[in-house]
Design an enzyme around this catalytic site. Structure first.
Site, mmCIF file in Angstrom:
data_model
loop_
_atom_site.group_PDB
_atom_site.id
_atom_site.type_symbol
_atom_site.label_atom_id
_atom_site.label_comp_id
_atom_site.label_asym_id
_atom_site.label_seq_id
_atom_site.Cartn_x
_atom_site.Cartn_y
_atom_site.Cartn_z
ATOM 1 N N LYS A 179 1.253 -1.090 -0.227
ATOM 2 C CA LYS A 179 -0.320 -0.422 0.062
ATOM 3 C C LYS A 179 0.619 1.332 -0.246
ATOM 4 O O LYS A 179 -0.014 2.233 -0.395
ATOM 5 C CB LYS A 179 -0.646 -0.393 1.441
ATOM 6 C CG LYS A 179 -2.004 -1.037 0.948
ATOM 7 C CD LYS A 179 -3.012 -0.151 0.463
ATOM 8 C CE LYS A 179 -4.134 -0.816 0.068
ATOM 9 N NZ LYS A 179 -5.698 0.173 -0.162
ATOM 10 N N ASP A 239 -8.459 -0.023 6.431
ATOM 11 C CA ASP A 239 -8.212 -2.044 7.441
ATOM 12 C C ASP A 239 -6.745 -1.998 8.207
ATOM 13 O O ASP A 239 -6.736 -3.515 8.964
ATOM 14 C CB ASP A 239 -8.588 -2.629 6.203
ATOM 15 C CG ASP A 239 -9.543 -2.678 5.805
ATOM 16 O OD1 ASP A 239 -10.723 -2.692 6.260
ATOM 17 O OD2 ASP A 239 -9.602 -1.995 4.515
HETATM 18 C C1 LIG Z 1 -3.188 -6.720 1.527
HETATM 19 C C2 LIG Z 1 -3.935 -6.407 0.393
HETATM 20 N N1 LIG Z 1 -4.999 -6.698 -0.567
HETATM 21 C C3 LIG Z 1 -5.942 -6.853 -1.630
HETATM 22 C C4 LIG Z 1 -6.228 -4.958 -1.428
HETATM 23 C C5 LIG Z 1 -7.571 -4.557 -2.032
HETATM 24 O O1 LIG Z 1 -6.998 -3.032 -2.362
HETATM 25 P P1 LIG Z 1 -7.764 -2.469 -3.095
HETATM 26 O O2 LIG Z 1 -8.773 -1.713 -2.111
HETATM 27 O O3 LIG Z 1 -7.364 -1.420 -3.421
HETATM 28 O O4 LIG Z 1 -8.952 -3.283 -3.828
HETATM 29 C C6 LIG Z 1 -5.948 -4.828 0.732
HETATM 30 C C7 LIG Z 1 -6.342 -3.156 0.275
HETATM 31 O O5 LIG Z 1 -6.795 -2.976 1.734
HETATM 32 C C8 LIG Z 1 -5.110 -4.972 1.546
HETATM 33 O O6 LIG Z 1 -4.397 -4.143 1.973
#
Ligand SMILES: Cc1ncc(COP(=O)(O)O)c(C=O)c1O
Length: 400
Positions: A76, A123
């Site tokens: 992120k 989150d």
């Molecule tokens: C580890 C992880 N993978 C995937 C995602 C998904 O990303 P997005 O919310 O941009 O779809 C998140 C989002 O917080 C995440 O923390």
């Protein structure tokens, strides 16, 4: 139960696609150049798992492991660093083509930006990335987290110097709360999803994620392998999947891999939008109670939804058991393959591919996806063990 495997799929009609201008090569290169200037930048590993591929009956199985990204255990920070660079660059009149981390560390610039406060809901992973990026730039961060957030995720953000509060709301309502607090205080909201009137900063966050897509393609090419045929991308609000798919489709057009968007069945807003099949995004409400905390988002980013709607082949809604399968498979590799620490939201892609290729009950779906001995699959393990207690419980849990 947590180990139950249930998979629902929808393959909507093809639409006439609009190619994402914002994710063209020139912009991707600017983002990459900026990331390379951030101290600690290194491309994350792309693992080829030949023994697992052989076992499953496909040609190649690639997993891009984002757990080492800037030492933050998830991808992120790529979005947060680029968004902050764009926000501050705009404030200071620095052209986008000349954004470089060292520029923000000049004493006269540091003084101008040190009072900036960035706010977000998270989150866990986005907030940690934002808090880290703000601290690196000498600014402050205030972070809100939904009800049910585990203590270690909160503490990891506090360690980056941010002020953190867990709310009594789900993710989407926490986003609204963060937006209200930012407005009241004149702070800058840096949210990884968009809505009407709030589009610019989220679009920069999406651009930021293209670095991992660009790295993945370079790494596959440097292995001397052919292009991937299948791309499995997990979605919360869809920004990450849109960035990766947008990058691949702009570059490869008709040779773009067949792409599938994966969600938690408890927060499958993209799947529900595709099922409705009228082109418009749908919202899923309630507690969004899933072990895939990063995917527990019920409201699509509308900009991301357009890209996913126009360019992906199918949408897959997965029970928590699919993520559990992926975590266990990557933690216990076939002899000769590397092991990968992949958290709940990171492992759903590998988990799905494993289920499809090993369980005869999914043979129709496997066929529909055209997964064969000629397939080269690419998944992004977007986090490591961001909830270490649950991670240990899961990988030492019942055998497959
Ligand atoms: C580890 C992880 N993978 C995937 C995602 C998904 O990303 P997005 O919310 O941009 O779809 C998140 C989002 O917080 C995440 O923390």
């Amino acid at each position: 139960m947590m180990n139950d495997i249930s998979i629902k799929s929808v393959f909507p009609e093809k639409r006439s696609p609009i190619y994402p201008e914002d994710l063209k090569q020139q912009r991707v290169n600017q983002v990459r150049t900026f990331h390379e200037s951030v101290p600690g930048y290194a491309a994350t590993s792309l693992h080829s798992l030949p023994e697992l591929a052989r076992h499953l009956g496909i040609k190649n199985f690639y997993v891009k492991d984002e757990s080492s990204r800037f030492g933050l255990n998830a991808f992120k920070s790529l979005g947060a660093t680029w968004a902050l660079a764009r926000i501050l660059g705009e404030k200071l009149g620095q052209p986008v083509s000349r954004l470089d981390f060292s520029f923000f560390k000049r004493p006269e610039i540091k003084e101008k930006i040190q009072e900036m406060v960035f706010v977000s809901a998270t989150d866990g992973n986005h907030g940690r990335g934002l808090a880290w990026a703000a601290a690196k730039l000498g600014c402050r961060a205030v972070i809100f987290m939904p009800a049910g957030t585990v203590k270690s995720r909160k503490e990891n953000i506090e360690k980056e110097g941010a002020k953190v509060q867990i709310t009594d709301k789900n993710y989407d309502d926490t986003v609204r709360l963060a937006a209200g607090v930012a407005k009241e205080n004149g702070w800058t909201l840096v949210q990884d999803t968009a809505w009407e009137g709030y589009e610019k900063i989220p679009s920069w966050i999406v651009q930021g994620y293209t670095t991992m897509a660009a790295e993945s393609l370079e790494q596959i090419i440097s292995l001397g392998d052919t292009l991937p045929t299948h791309l499995f991308l997990q979605a919360g609000v869809g920004s990450m999947a849109a960035a990766v798919l947008g990058y691949y489709v702009n570059l490869l057009d008709r040779s773009c891999p067949s792409t599938f968007i994966l969600e938690s069945a408890r927060a499958d807003c993209m799947y529900q939008s595709a099922l409705a099949d009228d082109g418009r995004p749908r919202v899923v409400g309630g507690e969004l109670n899933t072990i895939m905390a990063g995917l527990a988002c019920g409201e699509p980013n509308p900009f991301a939804w357009q890209i996913l709607r126009d360019f992906s082949r199918g949408f897959i809604s997965c029970s928590d058991g699919v993520a559990v399968r992926g975590m266990q498979v990557l933690a216990n590799p076939m002899p000769g393959d590397n092991s990968i620490v992949s958290g709940e939201s990171g492992a759903v892609g590998p988990g799905l591919v494993h289920c499809l290729m090993t369980d005869p009950k999914f043979s129709d779906l496997k066929e529909k996806m055209n997964l064969t001995l000629d397939s080269s699959v690419l998944c992004f393990s977007t986090e490591g063990d961001t909830d270490p207690v649950n991670y240990q419980k899961i990988i030492h849990g019942s055998k497959l």
